[in-house]
Structure formats: structure tokens, C-alpha cells
Design a protein around this motif. Structure first.
Motif, short mmCIF file in Angstrom:
data_model
loop_
_atom_site.label_atom_id
_atom_site.label_comp_id
_atom_site.label_asym_id
_atom_site.label_seq_id
_atom_site.Cartn_x
_atom_site.Cartn_y
_atom_site.Cartn_z
N VAL A 41 0.75 -1.08 -0.05
CA VAL A 41 -0.17 0.01 -0.20
C VAL A 41 0.96 1.27 0.06
CG1 VAL A 41 -1.87 1.21 1.31
CG2 VAL A 41 -1.91 -1.10 1.17
N ALA A 42 0.57 2.08 -0.83
CA ALA A 42 1.36 3.62 -1.21
C ALA A 42 0.33 4.72 -1.19
CB ALA A 42 2.28 3.31 -2.33
N HIS A 43 0.28 5.25 0.08
CA HIS A 43 -0.94 6.37 0.16
C HIS A 43 -0.32 7.66 0.31
CE1 HIS A 43 -4.55 3.66 1.34
NE2 HIS A 43 -3.95 3.34 0.16
N PRO A 44 0.12 8.66 -0.70
CA PRO A 44 0.73 9.72 -0.39
C PRO A 44 0.05 10.84 0.11
CG PRO A 44 -0.01 9.59 -2.76
CD PRO A 44 -0.31 8.18 -2.05
N LEU A 45 -1.32 10.41 0.24
CA LEU A 45 -2.28 11.44 1.16
C LEU A 45 -2.74 10.78 2.30
CD1 LEU A 45 -3.49 14.20 1.07
CD2 LEU A 45 -5.48 13.43 -0.28
N ASN A 46 -2.12 11.01 3.32
CA ASN A 46 -2.67 10.29 4.50
C ASN A 46 -2.39 11.37 5.71
OD1 ASN A 46 -3.00 7.32 6.02
ND2 ASN A 46 -1.64 8.64 7.39
N TYR A 47 -3.67 11.08 6.77
CA TYR A 47 -3.56 11.99 7.92
C TYR A 47 -3.39 11.18 9.08
CZ TYR A 47 -3.90 16.36 10.97
OH TYR A 47 -3.47 17.37 11.66
N ASN A 48 -2.30 11.33 9.94
CA ASN A 48 -2.01 10.76 11.00
C ASN A 48 -2.44 11.50 12.29
OD1 ASN A 48 0.88 10.16 13.28
ND2 ASN A 48 -0.57 8.54 12.62
N PHE A 49 -3.70 11.01 12.73
CA PHE A 49 -4.38 11.47 13.99
C PHE A 49 -3.56 10.85 15.16
CE2 PHE A 49 -7.41 11.87 10.75
CZ PHE A 49 -8.00 13.09 10.92
N VAL A 50 -3.12 11.63 16.23
CA VAL A 50 -2.78 11.33 17.32
C VAL A 50 -3.29 11.48 18.57
CG1 VAL A 50 -0.61 11.08 18.74
CG2 VAL A 50 -0.32 11.33 16.18
N PHE A 51 -3.68 10.62 19.30
CA PHE A 51 -4.69 11.13 20.61
C PHE A 51 -3.67 10.87 21.82
CE2 PHE A 51 -7.21 9.01 17.10
CZ PHE A 51 -7.87 10.00 16.95
N ALA A 52 -3.57 11.73 22.69
CA ALA A 52 -2.60 11.69 23.91
C ALA A 52 -3.15 12.80 24.68
CB ALA A 52 -1.36 11.47 23.41
N LYS A 53 -2.70 12.73 26.03
CA LYS A 53 -3.02 13.61 26.76
C LYS A 53 -1.99 14.81 26.96
CE LYS A 53 -5.00 10.84 30.39
NZ LYS A 53 -4.99 10.20 31.70
N ASN A 54 -0.51 14.20 26.57
CA ASN A 54 0.48 15.29 26.36
C ASN A 54 0.67 15.62 24.93
OD1 ASN A 54 2.87 16.78 26.37
ND2 ASN A 54 4.12 15.03 27.19
N ASP A 55 -0.36 16.72 24.63
CA ASP A 55 -0.33 17.27 23.09
C ASP A 55 0.84 18.18 23.07
OD1 ASP A 55 -0.81 19.46 24.77
OD2 ASP A 55 -2.94 19.78 23.94
N ALA A 56 1.85 18.39 23.78
CA ALA A 56 3.23 18.96 23.72
C ALA A 56 4.16 18.31 22.79
CB ALA A 56 3.62 19.62 24.76
N VAL A 57 4.06 16.81 22.98
CA VAL A 57 4.91 15.68 22.45
C VAL A 57 4.21 15.28 21.17
CG1 VAL A 57 6.22 13.65 23.03
CG2 VAL A 57 6.10 15.54 24.58
N PHE A 58 2.71 14.81 21.43
CA PHE A 58 2.39 13.93 20.59
C PHE A 58 1.51 15.01 19.46
CE2 PHE A 58 2.83 10.79 23.71
CZ PHE A 58 3.29 9.80 23.07
N GLN A 59 1.78 15.03 18.36
CA GLN A 59 1.15 15.96 17.24
C GLN A 59 0.86 15.08 16.22
OE1 GLN A 59 3.44 19.50 16.60
NE2 GLN A 59 4.67 18.89 18.48
N SER A 60 -0.64 15.38 15.54
CA SER A 60 -0.88 14.82 14.26
C SER A 60 -0.47 15.73 13.19
CB SER A 60 -2.61 15.00 14.15
OG SER A 60 -3.34 14.39 15.49
N SER A 61 -0.25 15.04 11.99
CA SER A 61 0.26 15.62 10.98
C SER A 61 -0.02 14.83 9.63
CB SER A 61 1.79 15.75 10.91
OG SER A 61 2.42 14.24 11.04
#
Length: 312
Positions: free
Chosen positions: A189-209
Motif C-alpha cells: 500500500v502506498a498512500h501519499p495523501l494520509n493524515y496521522n491522527f494522534v490521541f494523547a494527553k501530552n499534546d506538547a509531544v504527540f502531534q497529528s500531521s
């Protein structure tokens, strides 16, 4: 003397008869085995035709491993009187709908493990089993064929832990692109358009992109051997520190009926998880620098499990 010669001749005749009978039996066995091999070959060919027909393909196999021990007056270790136990299991399942014009592939991987150490001389220690391995991964891939081995596809993949810190962090990848099936049982699978949602309490470290998602999965059964290898990586367009990969491998060998031996191991690299762990261990009174993305030691994560295997 005549009686001795007669008995000797009779004995030699019996040996010769037995030897001849054994050779005849071996020849008959060889004929039967050749016929059985031919029938098995025909059965395998028919099964291959059945597997190629449109419809659902479902299956699962897993591994369970464990150990228990007890020590008394074992002075070479700090806890001279203790009892301990470990237990862990993995489950690999799939449900794939394969049609002429489209496919829908769903997979599940779960790996859980616990350990217990009871120091009989320490009344304050915990006697409970503590979670040590905690992996949960589920994915769903849908594609519409545009060529024999190529399809336009959409993928949703979710990864987290379920025993400890559920969804903290949790990762949800959603994207579109292409799926390539160069050979049977291999999915790329090769998906050049993908959004990585990250769920975490520490949003200063864990970021979606936003980034690219690449997955390679190979699942196959050869006789008594079942194995699955899945490599999944997200490459962030915004910052390399937000990229990650996970590689999980499972092997099973059937010994008797549905029971056998299994071996699982996994590798992962995730700088966000490394930084979050380092910050949790950091002593603010220390003279060392506070961990950041620039100085954190992002070591390769790994696990393995060896034990009994059961094929569903």
C-alpha cells in the motif's frame, strides 16, 4: 543329524519367506504412497481453484506462552524467596472480501503479556500480574481495481494499547492512494495523501500531521507452517520527528491437529513515544538537559514471544 539339517533348512526358509514378505509389503506401500501423493496433488490444485474464487477469506492463528517458578533460600539473588510467573499471547486474524472489481481486506493483531514477581520477604510488594506487553492493531483496506495487480485504495489503521493507557497515545491513519499486489499473498500500500491522527494527553509531544503511509503485508500458509509479516510506516511531511514505523512478524508450526509452536517478534521506532517516556523519567532537579526532540535517544523498540500455537 538329519533332524538338525531339517530344522536348519526350515529356519532358512522362514527367514527367506519373511524377507520376501517384507520386500513385497514395502513395494505395496510405495505404490499406495505414490497414489496418495497424486491424490493430494489433485486436492491441492482444487483447493487453489477454490481459493481463487470471489468471496470471503477468513482465518486466524495465535501463540500463547508462559512460565512459572519458585525459589527458596536462593542466596545468589536479591529476592532469595520468591515465586514468579509470566504469560502472554498473540492473535492474528483476517477477513478479506475478494471480488473481480474490488477488495476489502481487514486484519487484527493483538499481543498481550503479563508478569508477576512475589517476594515472600517483602510484604509491601505487589502480588498481582503486571502488564508488560501491550499491542493492539486493526486495519481496513478497500480498493477498486484499475489493472490486474493495481487498485485505487483507501486505508484506515488504528494502533494503541488496551491494558495500560488506552488511547494514550493512540494512532489513527486515514489516507488514499494505490495498492499493488505483485504476487499472491503480498499486499503493498502506498498512500501519499494520509493524515496521522494522534490521541494523547501530552499534546506538547504527540502531534497529528499530514504525510505518506506505506504498508507491506505478506500472509501465507505452506503445509503446517503459517506466517504473517506486516510493515507499516508513516512519514510526516511536516517534521521527521513525527514519523514512525512498526514491523510485526508471526510464525506458527502445526504439530498435532490444530496445536503447534509459535514465535512472534516486533520492532518499532517512534520518537514521540521516546520523548514522552524520557520526560516521564526526567528529574527536574538534575543538572542534565531536559529531554527534547533534538537530544532524546530514540532507541529501537522490540518484543518477542515463544510458546504454544493454536490455529483457528
Amino acid at each position: 543329524m538329519k533332524k538338525v539339517l531339517f530344522i536348519g533348512a526350515l529356519f532358512l526358509g522362514m527367514v527367506s519367506l519373511n524377507a520376501q514378505t517384507k520386500e513385497e509389503l514395502q513395494a505395496q506401500k510405495a505404490e499406495k504412497q505414490a497414489a496418495a501423493d497424486a491424490l493430494q496433488g489433485e486436492a491441492n490444485a482444487l483447493q487453489a481453484q477454490i481459493d481463487a474464487l470471489p468471496g470471503w477469506r477468513k482465518g486466524a492463528f495465535g501463540t500463547i506462552g508462559g512460565s512459572i517458578s519458585e525459589f527458596s533460600n536462593w542466596y545468589s539473588q536479591s529476592a532469595v524467596d520468591n515465586s514468579s510467573g509470566t504469560i502472554g499471547f498473540t492473535v492474528n486474524g483476517f477477513a478479506n472480501l475478494i471480488e473481480d472489481k474490488f477488495f476489502w481486506r481487514n486484519s487484527l493483531n493483538v499481543n498481550l503479556g503479563w508478569v508477576k514477581l512475589d517476594d515472600k520477604n517483602d510484604p509491601t510488594d505487589s502480588e498481582d500480574f503486571e502488564a508488560t506487553t501491550d499491542v493492539f492493531n486493526i486495519s481496513s483496506l478497500y480498493g477498486r481495481n484499475i489493472a490486474k495487480n493495481l487498485a485505487v485504495s483507501g486505508l484506515a489503521e488504528y494502533r494503541t494499547t488496551i491494558l495500560d493507557n488506552f488511547n494514550d497515545p493512540g494512532y489513527l491513519d486515514v489516507g488514499v492512494g494505490l495498492t499493488w499486489t505483485p504476487i499472491e499473498n503480498l499486499i503493498v500500500v502506498a498512500h501519499p495523501l494520509n493524515y496521522n491522527f494522534v490521541f494523547a494527553k501530552n499534546d506538547a509531544v504527540f502531534q497529528s500531521s499530514l504525510g505518506a503511509k506505506i504498508v507491506a503485508d505478506y500472509t501465507r500458509q505452506i503445509g503446517a507452517i503459517s506466517f504473517k509479516s506486516n510493515f507499516s510506516t508513516f512519514q510526516s511531511y511536516e517534521d521527521g520527528d513525527l514519523s514512525n514505523f512498526t514491523w510485526i512478524n508471526s510464525f506458527g508450526y502445526n504439530l498435532w491437529k490444530m496445536i503447534g509452536v509459535g514465535f512472534d517478534f516486533g520492532l518499532r521506532s517512534n520518537k514521540q513515544e521516546a520523548l514522552n517516556y524520557a520526560l516521564g523519567q526526567y528529574d527536574v532537579t538534575s543538572t542534565t538537559a531536559e529531554p527534547t526532540f533534538d537530544n532524546v535517544d530514540n532507541k529501537l523498540q522490540s518484543y518477542w514471544l515463544l510458546g504454544l500455537n493454536y490455529k483457528f
